[in-house]
Design a protein around this motif. Structure first.
Motif, short mmCIF file in Angstrom:
data_model
loop_
_atom_site.label_atom_id
_atom_site.label_comp_id
_atom_site.label_asym_id
_atom_site.label_seq_id
_atom_site.Cartn_x
_atom_site.Cartn_y
_atom_site.Cartn_z
N TRP A 107 0.84 -1.20 0.00
CA TRP A 107 0.00 0.00 0.00
C TRP A 107 0.87 1.25 0.00
N MET A 108 1.95 1.23 0.75
CA MET A 108 2.89 2.34 0.78
C MET A 108 3.56 2.48 -0.59
N LEU A 109 4.01 1.37 -1.15
CA LEU A 109 4.69 1.40 -2.45
C LEU A 109 3.77 1.91 -3.56
N ALA A 110 2.48 1.70 -3.42
CA ALA A 110 1.53 2.17 -4.44
C ALA A 110 1.61 3.67 -4.64
N LEU A 111 2.03 4.38 -3.62
CA LEU A 111 2.16 5.84 -3.73
C LEU A 111 3.42 6.23 -4.50
N HIS A 112 4.28 5.26 -4.78
CA HIS A 112 5.57 5.53 -5.42
C HIS A 112 5.79 4.61 -6.62
N ARG A 113 4.71 4.23 -7.27
CA ARG A 113 4.79 3.26 -8.38
C ARG A 113 5.79 3.68 -9.46
N ASP A 114 5.76 4.94 -9.83
CA ASP A 114 6.63 5.41 -10.91
C ASP A 114 8.11 5.31 -10.56
N ALA A 115 8.43 5.46 -9.28
CA ALA A 115 9.83 5.44 -8.85
C ALA A 115 10.39 4.03 -8.72
N LEU A 116 9.54 3.02 -8.75
CA LEU A 116 10.00 1.65 -8.53
C LEU A 116 10.71 1.05 -9.73
N GLN A 161 -2.97 11.03 -3.68
CA GLN A 161 -3.04 9.79 -4.46
C GLN A 161 -4.09 8.81 -3.95
N TRP A 162 -5.00 9.27 -3.14
CA TRP A 162 -5.97 8.38 -2.52
C TRP A 162 -6.76 7.56 -3.54
N GLN A 163 -7.36 8.23 -4.52
CA GLN A 163 -8.18 7.51 -5.50
C GLN A 163 -7.34 6.53 -6.31
N ALA A 164 -6.11 6.91 -6.64
CA ALA A 164 -5.23 5.99 -7.36
C ALA A 164 -4.91 4.77 -6.51
N LEU A 165 -4.70 4.99 -5.21
CA LEU A 165 -4.41 3.88 -4.30
C LEU A 165 -5.57 2.89 -4.30
N LEU A 166 -6.80 3.40 -4.23
CA LEU A 166 -7.97 2.52 -4.25
C LEU A 166 -8.05 1.72 -5.55
N THR A 167 -7.59 2.32 -6.63
CA THR A 167 -7.64 1.66 -7.93
C THR A 167 -6.60 0.54 -8.03
#
Length: 188
Positions: A107-116, A161-167
């Motif tokens: 869930w934490m990583l979802a906020l940083h998807r592009d950086a992964l 990024q809340w809505q993106a996290l839910l997605t």
């Protein structure tokens, strides 16, 4: 309304879980006092999903309106999904379980998807994303020595990024929907 989040280990997980639960209630337009269980200090899903442990936590916290059991799915190798459903069934109208696929660090990583630098589906499918993705990411950012081994810092972008996290983490969307239904039928 008083909500107690039951993690499998509050040491680091609290810095991921508390902001997510706060955002869930904000999203639903409800005010709640959110606390993360620290006593007893659970260590691992086996303790957090243990029938007697959950019975004890619920009994020792009678003023809590809702318990959110939020632990790792861990590839469901130990039947965590089945155990979580059992804990819910034993405490109807008091406890909702949500299993992270595969670990709450996802869930934490979802906020940083592009950086992964790897496909998101790969992160979600990995059985040990904390060790394979989260720890290296936090180290690379230079956040490991910060509060919660960098988890608090990594969660700062949650609001935008809340809505993106839910997605990208549908188990959280499911939790929001279940929480909405719980709030609709429970006078608090």
């Amino acid at each position: 309304m008083k909500v107690l989040v039951i993690p499998e280990d509050p040491t680091r997980d609290q810095y991921i879980l508390k902001p997510i639960v706060e955002k869930l209630f904000e999203d639903l337009g409800r005010r709640a006092r959110i606390e993360v269980l620290k006593d007893p200090h659970l260590r691992g899903t086996s303790e957090a999903l243990d029938k007697k442990m959950i019975e004890s936590i619920v009994a020792e916290n009678p003023m809590e309106n809702l318990f959110l059991l939020m632990v790792d799915r861990d590839g469901d190798r130990l039947g965590n999904s089945h155990l979580a459903k059992g804990r819910e069934a034993e405490h109807p109208h008091r406890l909702i379980a949500c299993l992270a696929v595969q670990e709450v660090e996802v869930w934490m990583l979802a906020l940083h998807r592009d950086a992964l630098g790897v496909p998101w589906s790969e992160v979600r499918a990995h059985h040990d994303p904390k060790e394979h993705y989260a720890d290296p990411f936090l180290r690379q950012q230079g956040w490991l020595m910060q509060v919660g081994s960098g988890r608090k810092r990594a969660m700062q972008g949650l609001g935008a990024q809340w809505q993106a996290l839910l997605t990208v983490c549908p188990e959280l969307k499911d939790l929001r929907d279940r929480l909405r239904a719980w709030l609709d039928r429970t006078p608090v």
